[in-house]
Every structure is written in C-alpha cells, then in structure tokens.
Scaffold this active site. Structure first.
Site, PDB file in Angstrom:
ATOM      1  N   SER A 130     -45.573  77.425  40.674  1.00  0.00           N
ATOM      2  CA  SER A 130     -47.031  77.412  40.794  1.00  0.00           C
ATOM      3  C   SER A 130     -47.553  78.453  39.896  1.00  0.00           C
ATOM      4  O   SER A 130     -46.990  79.782  40.027  1.00  0.00           O
ATOM      5  CB  SER A 130     -47.449  77.440  42.114  1.00  0.00           C
ATOM      6  OG  SER A 130     -48.946  77.562  42.194  1.00  0.00           O
ATOM      7  N   GLY A 131     -48.360  78.351  39.088  1.00  0.00           N
ATOM      8  CA  GLY A 131     -49.076  79.339  38.162  1.00  0.00           C
ATOM      9  C   GLY A 131     -48.395  79.493  36.944  1.00  0.00           C
ATOM     10  O   GLY A 131     -48.604  80.395  36.100  1.00  0.00           O
ATOM     11  N   THR A 135     -50.083  72.721  34.629  1.00  0.00           N
ATOM     12  CA  THR A 135     -51.525  71.796  34.506  1.00  0.00           C
ATOM     13  C   THR A 135     -52.083  72.126  33.086  1.00  0.00           C
ATOM     14  O   THR A 135     -52.554  71.022  32.475  1.00  0.00           O
ATOM     15  CB  THR A 135     -52.299  72.265  35.680  1.00  0.00           C
ATOM     16  OG1 THR A 135     -51.528  71.853  37.037  1.00  0.00           O
ATOM     17  CG2 THR A 135     -53.605  71.335  35.450  1.00  0.00           C
ATOM     18  N   ASN A 180     -51.709  81.526  41.895  1.00  0.00           N
ATOM     19  CA  ASN A 180     -52.375  80.796  40.742  1.00  0.00           C
ATOM     20  C   ASN A 180     -53.839  80.435  41.536  1.00  0.00           C
ATOM     21  O   ASN A 180     -54.353  79.956  42.449  1.00  0.00           O
ATOM     22  CB  ASN A 180     -51.872  79.537  40.387  1.00  0.00           C
ATOM     23  CG  ASN A 180     -52.688  78.850  39.564  1.00  0.00           C
ATOM     24  OD1 ASN A 180     -53.563  79.198  38.844  1.00  0.00           O
ATOM     25  ND2 ASN A 180     -51.795  77.795  38.900  1.00  0.00           N
ATOM     26  N   SER A 183     -54.287  76.690  41.564  1.00  0.00           N
ATOM     27  CA  SER A 183     -53.212  76.088  41.828  1.00  0.00           C
ATOM     28  C   SER A 183     -53.248  74.569  42.086  1.00  0.00           C
ATOM     29  O   SER A 183     -53.798  74.084  43.244  1.00  0.00           O
ATOM     30  CB  SER A 183     -52.411  76.746  42.959  1.00  0.00           C
ATOM     31  OG  SER A 183     -51.092  76.040  43.034  1.00  0.00           O
ATOM     32  N   SER A 184     -52.549  73.574  41.593  1.00  0.00           N
ATOM     33  CA  SER A 184     -52.605  72.181  42.046  1.00  0.00           C
ATOM     34  C   SER A 184     -51.845  72.277  43.298  1.00  0.00           C
ATOM     35  O   SER A 184     -50.759  72.463  43.124  1.00  0.00           O
ATOM     36  CB  SER A 184     -51.803  71.093  40.782  1.00  0.00           C
ATOM     37  OG  SER A 184     -52.342  72.029  39.701  1.00  0.00           O
ATOM     38  N   GLY A 406     -41.903  72.825  40.329  1.00  0.00           N
ATOM     39  CA  GLY A 406     -40.394  73.007  40.125  1.00  0.00           C
ATOM     40  C   GLY A 406     -39.883  73.186  41.408  1.00  0.00           C
ATOM     41  O   GLY A 406     -40.248  73.149  42.412  1.00  0.00           O
ATOM     42  N   GLU A 408     -38.888  75.358  44.396  1.00  0.00           N
ATOM     43  CA  GLU A 408     -39.651  76.268  45.084  1.00  0.00           C
ATOM     44  C   GLU A 408     -38.766  77.106  46.017  1.00  0.00           C
ATOM     45  O   GLU A 408     -38.126  76.432  46.797  1.00  0.00           O
ATOM     46  CB  GLU A 408     -40.870  75.622  45.714  1.00  0.00           C
ATOM     47  CG  GLU A 408     -42.219  75.744  45.096  1.00  0.00           C
ATOM     48  CD  GLU A 408     -43.075  75.329  45.816  1.00  0.00           C
ATOM     49  OE1 GLU A 408     -43.180  75.284  46.811  1.00  0.00           O
ATOM     50  OE2 GLU A 408     -44.328  75.528  45.081  1.00  0.00           O
TER      51      GLU A 408
END
Ligand SMILES: Nc1ncnc2c1ncn2[C@@H]1O[C@H](COP(=O)(O)OP(=O)(O)O)[C@@H](O)[C@H]1O
Ligand SMILES: [Mg+2]
Length: 1047
Positions: A130-131, A135, A180, A183-184, A406, A408
């Site tokens: 994340s981050g 995206t 993030n 973050s998605s 990816g 985690e």
C-alpha cells in the site's frame, strides 16, 4: 525445490522487429554510474544487497524505474517527476523496448503494440505494498493509452469514462491509511477493450476484497472511506438536510477518530465536486446518485444507532437514527427496529426468533453497515461496467490492468493478509507459467536445446491453501459449517493436525526455536515463496463466514431504495443454500481471474515504497529490502537469470559489436548469424557461455556480456578516432574544395581580367602597329589621322636634314632628297634657297661682274642651243677690249679723230673677207654706242662706218665657226654689200653688238649649208658651211666662201 524440465530463465524478449541497439545497451557501459537499468545485468544476482544497492543508486538520481527483463520495478518517488509529459509519450511511442531508459510508458507501449499489432490480449499486473504507487502506475498506463489512441468523439467518450471511473471508485474504495493518504482498499482488475483499429471502445472492472471492516472501524490515524468525508464537506446544506446529516465529523460514531480524520493534504470538498462530475460522466442518473448518497448517509446513521442492554436484551439508544436509516433506504422503521435487536433462525423448518444481546446487536448492526456499503461498492462497479460496456458486440482485444496489493506482512497478520498473500502466490504461479510458456516458445523458435534448471515452483504453496478437501480454505470452510461451537482455535487445531507434515506449513509446535520466539500459540506460519508469514487465526472464521442476520437482509430486500433493493435480492433471503464463504468466494474469483490472465500476455510492474514517511528522497534500506523480498523480486530475478541473461537478435548484436573483429569490421556481408559467430569465436567465449539460436544470440552471464561491452568501449575510442579522422578529413576536404573553388574562381576572374587587359593591350598595340604600318604605307598619301605623325615626322626630319645639307654654293645645284609630302616644299625651298644664294651672290657682285653677267645672259638668250661653240664661250669672261697694246694706242688716235666723244664699247681684231674673191684682210672692229667701225688692222684707217641701225642682220652659223655676216641694207650704197667677217670671240662680239643695238632678233643663226650674201648691185655671193677636221675659212673651188667648222 523442484527440478523443472524447462528453462525458466527469462521473460520473452518480445517478438518485435527492433532495430538499433538502445538504452539498455547504452546502459551496459553506464552501469557503474547509475547502476544497471536491468537487474539481469547484475553480476551478483543472488545478492539482495546488490539488488537494493542498484535500486538506491538509481533512486538517488530520480531514476525510479528499473527492469528485471520485462518486469518493471518502480520505486515511489513521492514527488512529481517531470517524466510523464506528452514528450515522454512521444518518445516511448513506437520505439523498441530497449531503445529508451526503463519507463512505465515503455511497458505500456510494448503491451499496447503487441495488442494492436499482433492481436494478443494483454494484462498488466501491478503489485506492491500500500502506498508503493500501484494505483498511480495504473493511471499512468491509462494516461499513455489515452494519449496514443484515436481522438474520435466516440473514443474520447470511452476514454473519458475510463479515466473518470477512477475518482468514483477511489471515493468509495480508497481511504487514508498510515501508509497512504489515498490507499485503495480493494483489488481492482480493469479490462479495456480495443477496436480493431486500436481505439478503446469499452471496459470492464472486477473488484476484489473491499476492506469493508473499515466502514465500522479504523486504526489510529486512519480514516473511513473518502466518500463519507467528501459528502459531509462538499454537499450543499440542502442536500445534507435531506440526508439528515451534520457537517461535524464528531457527530458520527463510525468516524473512529472524529475530527482528527481531517487531513491537510486532502481537499474533500473539491474532491466531492469532482466525484459528482465523474458520476455524471459515467452516466449515473440523478435518482441513482440520490440513492447512492442515501445509502452512504444511512451507513453513518447506522453507526449512531447505539444500544443499551436491558435484561440481556439489546435496546435501541437512538431511535431517530433508525428512523433516519429507514427513511433514507425506504423501509418500515418498526421492522428495521426489530431487525436490529432480534435474530430469526430457520433450523430445518423451525423458525425461531430470539432477542439479541447488546454485543450481538452491535455486531449485527456493523455487519449490516459493512454489507450495505460493500454491496453498494459492488453495485457501483457493476453500474460502471454497464456504462463502459462496448457498444458493438464484435470480439475485441482486451488489455487488463490489475491493481492489487502485493504481499502484506504486518506484525499481526489476519484473514485479509492471508487472502492477499494467497492472491500473490497465485500471481507468482501465473508469472512462472506464463514465463515458462513464452520461454519455451522462444527456445523452440530459436532452436535452442532445452536445459534443466533448478527452480522453485510455488504451486505446492497454492495447493496448500486451495486444494479441495485438504487445503487451508477447505478446512476453514469445513470448520465454519461444522455444527457445534467452531472457533478460531478449533480451526487452528484442525490445521495443525492436518497440515503439519506439509513443508510449507509450520505450526507453533513444529517451528524452530527462532521462529517460535515470534509465534504465539494462536498463530501458524506459512512459508510463502517470498518468505515466511505468521498468521493469527483470531477472526478467521467470522470473517470467512461474513454473517449478516437474515432479519436485516430481509428488511434490506424490502427497501424502496433502488440500490439496496437490488443488492439484497429476496432470493437471498428465501434460499436455503448457504452462501459461499468469503475465502471460497475469493478463491473462485481469483481462479476466474487466473483463467482470464492465463490467456494473455503479461507485463509486470512491481511497486516499491522507499520509506514509511511518504517522503521524497528518503530511501530506507530496511523497508525496501523487505519489499524486495516479499514482492519476490529476487525470485523474479533468479528466474530471469536461470538461463541466459542476455539475448539479442543477431543483427543488433552484430551491429553493436562488429568492430571487435577484423572479419566483421567495418561491414560484414555474410549472414548476421555468421558474423556474430565470428565475433564470438574471436572473443573466445566459453562454450557454455552462449548459444546460437535461429535469430538470436543468448549469453549466459553478464560477465561475458560486460567483457564484450568493455572491449567495445575500449574499441570505441579507436572507432571514434576513425570517425573523427574521416569526419575531420571530410570537413577539411570540403573546406579545401570550397577554397579551391574559390581560388579557381578568383584565378579565373583575375586571369580573365588580365587576359582582357592583355587583349586590350594587344588590340591597342595591333591598332597602333596597324596604324603605324598604315601610316607608314600611306605616309606619302593624303594626310589622314594615321599617317599624320609620319608626315609630321618626315617633315620635321626632312627640315632638320635639309638644314644640315643645304648647298653652300650657287653653282652646286644639288638639293637633298625630300619626302614625297615635301615635294612642293622642297621645290619651293630649293627655289627660295637658290634665290637666297643668288641674292647673296648678287649682292656680293661688283658692277663689273654684274655687267659681265648681263652680257652672258644676253649671250645665252641668243645662242644657247643654237650655236655649237656657245658652251665654250660661257666660261671665259667677256672682255671689252681685245686689242693689243700697240693697237690700243692706235685706237686712241682713231677715237680722238672720229668719235666725237662716243664711247667705245668693244674692240677686237677680226678678219674681213672681200665680197669678191674672198680675200682675208686684217681689221679691227670697234663698237660704240652708235656705230660699228671696221678699221684696218695695221693702220686703223676707217674702212667701214656702220650706223648701228644699218645692221640689218647679224648672221652666224650653228657650227663652231667664227663667221659673222653683217647684212647691210642694199640701199645703203656707201658700202659695197654685206660684210663677211671672222670674229675670234664671235659670241662675245655679237653679244656686245646686240647689247648696244638692243635688237637680238637681228641675229640670224643659220644651219650649215649655204648662205647667200649680198653684193653690190643686187648680186649675190654664196658661203658654204660644212664641218671638217681642219677648220678654216677659205675661198672654195666653187668660188664660194667655204667655211669648215670643227665638228
Ligand atoms: N510515479 C509517481 N510519481 C509521483 N508520485 C507518486 C508516484 N507513484 C505514487 N506516488 C505518490 O504516492 C502516493 C501513493 O500512491 P498509490 O498509487 O496510491 O499507492 P498504492 O496504490 O500502491 O497504494 C500517491 O498518492 C502519490 O502521491
Ligand atoms: Mg492504490
């Protein structure tokens, strides 16, 4: 480790007709400065440190992209780099993958071209923490596709929708997290359909695993989904009133941290406007939008419902909130009220309703909030897909973009991480399979022998998780469905029992000492391909069950809100069949996705965040190393490097390295393969270091490639020198040619000038010479321009010459020659000169001499050319007196006696011949100005006295004799006829007489022959005149007087 019967080394170098050697090749020699552009070229490819080192070097230079073969590794710069402009789009558009530095556009372009040119479906797999920039990366891909595809209105609309789908999805699916700000919180797979012409015509989005727990709870410093905040910040008061909302964040229980949720970096108000606009673009109707916001508001109200407990039964704390929810969603408040606090169970036909405890009520309420929101999100995606659906039904090529987390790994890993990591195992499987497939294809194509390569296949882990009946998911589902009291612990026990023998499952008991230290008894560890991850089973079953009580589902299915009504179908309530568990649903959708991706050509983008602080320029080795590990990048690299690190079409290789052998330099005319063979042999590649394919050379290790490259770099200087030499030579030659031309031009003109001058000079000379000659030739003619000078000169010279050669004597009749033109002058001058001489002469003459000349002139006028003896008379001076001294005395006397003062002009002795008988007698002739006297020679006795007027004629002959016949008129009786005399100086004498008488015409000059003379009485005597040798005057035999003159 499994031994594969395949070579799994490298991703396919796409079957493109690349031309020039490019950026990667450039990178070969720049490798020490900014690291390598492709990790494949790392010599020490097993070393994580070397890997991270390379990333760091490049990151420090703002080079955020690096390849592992075809895989793009991207490090989040956390700042805007100026590398996504139209200029970059143009640069990466239509060039070969290797021709420019690594870039996401290069990957996009390669995929897009493979899609349009070869009709191969594409997928771009983006993974990372994340981050890390997933995206953003997917947006860059979209940006590139949008930039390079057609601009027709219809295409623009599609592109617009594709791009505008993002703000909507992000508003509902993204949240601020600690990692993030945007973050998605869901996985996303987006298919873009392309027309045969390569324009996007539609799209389809699949969403995975929305983190719905976020709706009801957020970690410290994190936020709920953006849309809640956007709505409260951005909606007009009117709208808020209608939704019964207040702007204050503290109002809402579901904002765990209330106003702390405000984030400086996010402008919720402005974002809300953007979302509204985007909603319009993707064709959400006003009603739909209204319904959507009603749901969002209702979720907030749900959070505020609150419960108390009375006698173990939950009581609603704030009925107005339930009212608000029922009003917004369109259901009966009482029914909703009851559903919030009661649970109905249908156990084999026995329908039992029981009240809920407070804890259960809160659980049920939160479950409803999560479900409503989750289904709203899924509905949105569905609705988006409807809008994005291609209009025409023909088969389209598709490019998929997968933006999913990816690996985690947190301190505490739960069900979500389990799912995500499972997903990554599956993606790694896909990677291996696709890689193997294309590798195999390439080896076959190139006719290279297949090699055995040691390689880890993670299929075994995937099986551990998903295998039917035996895998973790099956065990979990089993445990969920088991009657009795299944708990997370019982699930763990079950796993430990069933899976402990598996190499990749480690129970607490099985774990080594080291691992055990980090593990609690509620945990298990999976040896993922990227590393070990410890999971805590707490919440696994609940989350897997994803339970929403039937009463709430029922109420929802009866709502009037079009969306809730649709996403909570009645069939769900009535069906007896249990819905799939969350894990199974995810497994299935994942397998569907794998199937979709399997048939596509993959591109990989691996995103890495360089630090936890969201700061630019900070590269935290520990964090990066962690991600490198769990993104499986080392494994990626190992796969890539298992076989051959480098491969290139022969043409490209030959082109670059041909200078290394004499046989191939400067040009090799044989087949490229043969040329490459020459190079390889010349450089002495080890047998195992390379393979010659049909169209490409394969080089096993970077060491060999670098040695070649270094040789090339060294050689380059030579080549540069040659090029420089030729170039300089060429420049100089051009310069020389220019100068030469200039010199020739100058020469030409100067020669021309000189020649002209020369010609002019010659012309002039010719003219002068011609005039000179002409002048010379015509110097005697009329004076013209041309001969004038000659004439002048001639004149001048003539005069000079003349002046020096003038005759000095009158007698000298010579006269210097003269030019023709001076003829007249000459004549005149001669005359003049002679006159001058004469004058001078005359002026010098005495009167005597003058007299003399007068007489001579007279003599001349009488005798010249008439008498032969004349010439002899010219020289001697005429004298007045030819008498002897004796006679002079006698004359004195005579004078006194007879002449009465007359002056004697002339006196000479003569011979007188008698008229009869011609007897000669000595006489003296005396002439005065009146008379002519003939005296006796001895006595001076006057014999004849003739008045001058009596002298009728003075006859002489032409011959040289001295005869003088004085004719006397017959009537003059005193005398006895004509007087015949022989006068010694006859010319002198006659001249004297004429001088006195002034009657020159009286002088008769007779031709030789006969002359008659008068006698007295009318008688005539004859004188014969002849010439002969002995001159004499005598009486001839004929009785005539014979005069013989000398001839
Ligand atoms: N290529 C990039 N250039 C500049 N900033 C980036 C880039 N990629 C990511 N970022 C920054 O990092 C943040 C997180 O990126 P994002 O794509 O949302 O991460 P992910 O989707 O992986 O969670 C972005 O909001 C942006 O500020
Ligand atoms: Mg994201």
């Amino acid at each position: 480790m499994a031994t594969l019967q395949v070579n799994t080394n490298v991703l396919p170098a796409r079957n493109r007709s690349g031309t020039a050697t490019g950026a990667m090749e450039r990178d070969l020699h720049a490798r020490d400065r900014v690291g390598v552009q492709d990790f494949v070229l790392l010599e020490n490819f097993q070393s994580e440190d070397a890997f991270v080192d390379n990333l760091r070097k490049r990151f420090k230079e703002n080079l955020i992209y690096t390849y592992i073969g075809q895989v793009l590794v991207s490090v989040n710069p956390y700042k805007n780099l100026n590398i996504y402009t139209q200029e970059e789009v143009n640069q990466y558009r239509n060039i070969h993958f290797f021709e420019a530095p690594p870039h996401i556009f290069a990957v996009s372009d390669t995929a897009y071209r493979s899609l349009t040119e070869e009709g191969r479906g594409q997928c771009i797999l983006i993974s990372g923490e994340s981050g890390s920039g997933k995206t953003e990366a997917s947006k860059k891909v979209l940006q590139f596709i949008a930039a390079v595809t057609g601009h027709k209105a219809q295409v623009e609309t599609v592109k617009d929708k594709l791009l505008q789908s993002n703000p909507v999805l992000e508003a509902f699916g993204n949240a601020k997290t600690n990692r993030n700000d945007n973050s998605s919180r869901f996985g996303k797979y987006m298919d873009i359909s392309f027309s045969a012409l390569g324009s996007p015509v539609g799209g389809n989005i699949l969403n995975y695993l929305l983190e719905k727990s976020r709706v009801v709870h957020q970690n410290p410093r994190e936020r709920n989904f953006h849309i809640f905040y956007q709505l409260l910040a951005g909606a007009e008061d009117e709208m808020l009133a209608k939704l019964q909302l207040k702007r204050n964040l503290d109002t809402y229980y579901y904002f765990t941290h209330g106003v702390e949720g405000k984030v400086n970096t996010i402008d919720d108000c402005q974002q809300f406007q953007q979302v509204r606009k985007a909603m319009a673009v993707i064709e959400l109707t006003e009603q739909e939008q209204e319904d959507i916001f009603a749901i969002v508001a209702s979720v907030l109200h749900m959070g505020n419902v609150g419960f108390t407990e009375e006698e173990g039964q939950a009581q609603i704390l704030k009925p107005e909130c339930v009212e608000a929810v029922s009003k917004l969603l369109g259901c009966k408040t009482s029914k909703l009220d009851r559903a919030f606090t009661h649970r109905t169970i249908d156990a084999r036909g026995d329908v039992v309703t029981s009240p809920l405890t407070r804890e259960m009520a809160i659980y049920a309420r939160d479950a409803l909030a999560k479900a409503v929101y989750d289904r709203l999100f899924t509905w949105l995606v569905m609705r988006l897909n409807t809008s994005l659906q291609p209009k025409e039904g023909r088969r389209k090529e598709v490019m998929g973009i997968l933006d999913i987390y990816g690996f985690e790994i947190f301190e505490r890993n739960s069900f979500e991480q389990f799912c995500i990591n499972f997903c990554n195992e599956k993606l790694q499987q896909l990677f291996i399979e696709l890689t193997l497939k294309s590798e195999q294809e390439e080896y076959q194509r190139e006719g290279i022998e297949w090699e055995h390569v040691e390689y880890f296949n993670n299929k075994v882990i995937c099986d551990l998780i998903e295998e039917k009946h035996k895998g973790i998911i099956s065990l979990m589902d089993e445990e969920c469905l088991r009657p009795g009291e299944p708990t997370d612990k019982s699930f763990l026990t079950k796993m430990n029992e069933n899976l402990s023998s598996h190499d990749h499952y480690i129970s607490h008991r099985k774990a080594g000492k080291e691992l055990q230290k980090n593990m609690s008894r509620e945990e298990f560890c999976l040896k993922h391909y990227a590393g070990d991850v410890i999971y805590n089973v707490d919440g696994f079953l609940d989350k897997n069950n994803d339970l929403l009580f039937r009463d709430l589902r029922e109420v929802m299915s009866e709502t009037t809100n079009s969306i809730t009504k649709e996403v909570f179908p009645v069939s769900d309530v009535t069906t007896k069949k249990r819905p799939d568990t969350a894990a199974t649903q995810f497994k299935n959708s994942l397998n569907q996705l794998m199937e979709i991706l399997m048939n596509k050509e993959p591109s990989y983008i691996r995103c890495i965040k360089p630090n936890e602080l969201d700061q630019s320029g900070v590269f935290n080795d520990r964090i990066v190393t962690h991600q490198v590990k769990y993104l499986g990048l080392m494994e990626n690299l190992r796969v890539r490097r298992a076989g051959f690190a480098y491969r290139r079409p022969y043409e490209m290789f030959l082109q670059r390295y041909k200078c290394l052998t004499p046989a191939t330099w400067p040009n090799y005319h044989g087949p490229s393969k043969q040329g490459v063979h020459e190079i390889v042999c010349h450089l002495g590649f080890e047998r195992d270091e390379y393979r010659m394919g049909n169209t490409k050379i394969f080089i096993r290790s970077p060491r060999t490639l670098f040695a070649t490259e270094d040789a090339f770099q060294a050689k380059k200087h030579d080549i540069a020198t040659i090029i420089q030499k030729i170039w300089k030579g060429r420049l100089q030659r051009q310069e020389y040619l220019k100068m030469r031309e200039a010199a020739i031009t100058i020469e030409k003109w100067s020669r021309r000038f000189l020649a002209q001058k020369e010609a002019e000079r010659r012309d002039k000379a010719v003219h002068i010479i011609r005039n000179f000659i002409k002048g010379f030739i015509t110097r005697n003619g009329q004076i013209t321009e041309v001969n004038k000078a000659f004439v002048e000169l001639a004149k001048a010279q003539y005069l000079i010459r003349l002046s020096k050669n003038l005759p000095t004597s009158l007698l000298d009749k010579s006269w210097p020659p003269h030019p023709v033109v001076c003829r007249e002058a000459s004549t005149l001058l001669h005359q003049l000169h002679r006159r001058w001489l004469s004058r001078k002469y005359r002026l010098a003459l005495s009167p005597g001499q003058k007299r003399q000349f007068e007489l001579k002139v007279l003599a001349e006028s009488i005798f010249k050319d008439k008498k032969k003896s004349y010439p002899q008379s010219i020289g001697p001076r005429f004298v007045d007196d030819r008498l002897t001294e004796e006679q002079k005395a006698l004359r004195q006397t005579f004078q006194q006696n007879h002449l009465n003062g007359d002056k004697i002009v002339y006196a000479t002795t003569v011979t007188k011949y008698d008229r009869h008988g011609y007897k000669p007698r000595e006489r003296v002739l005396v002439l005065t100005n009146k008379h002519l006297y003939v005296l006796d020679g001895k006595t001076f006795k006057l014999k004849h006295n003739l008045g001058l007027d009596m002298l009728q004629e003075l006859v002489v002959t032409t011959e040289s004799d001295n005869l003088l016949l004085l004719r006397i008129p017959p009537e003059y009786k005193k005398d006895k006829g004509d007087l015949i005399l022989e006068v010694g100086h006859i010319i002198e004498a006659v001249t004297k007489i004429v001088d006195v008488t002034k009657k020159a015409h009286n002088v008769k000059i007779m031709e030789a022959g006969t002359i008659s003379h008068n006698l007295i009485g009318g008688k005539q005597g004859v004188i014969d005149i002849t010439t002969g040798t002995s001159p004499a005057i005598v009486k001839g035999k004929s009785g005539h007087l014979l005069v013989v003159a000398s001839p």
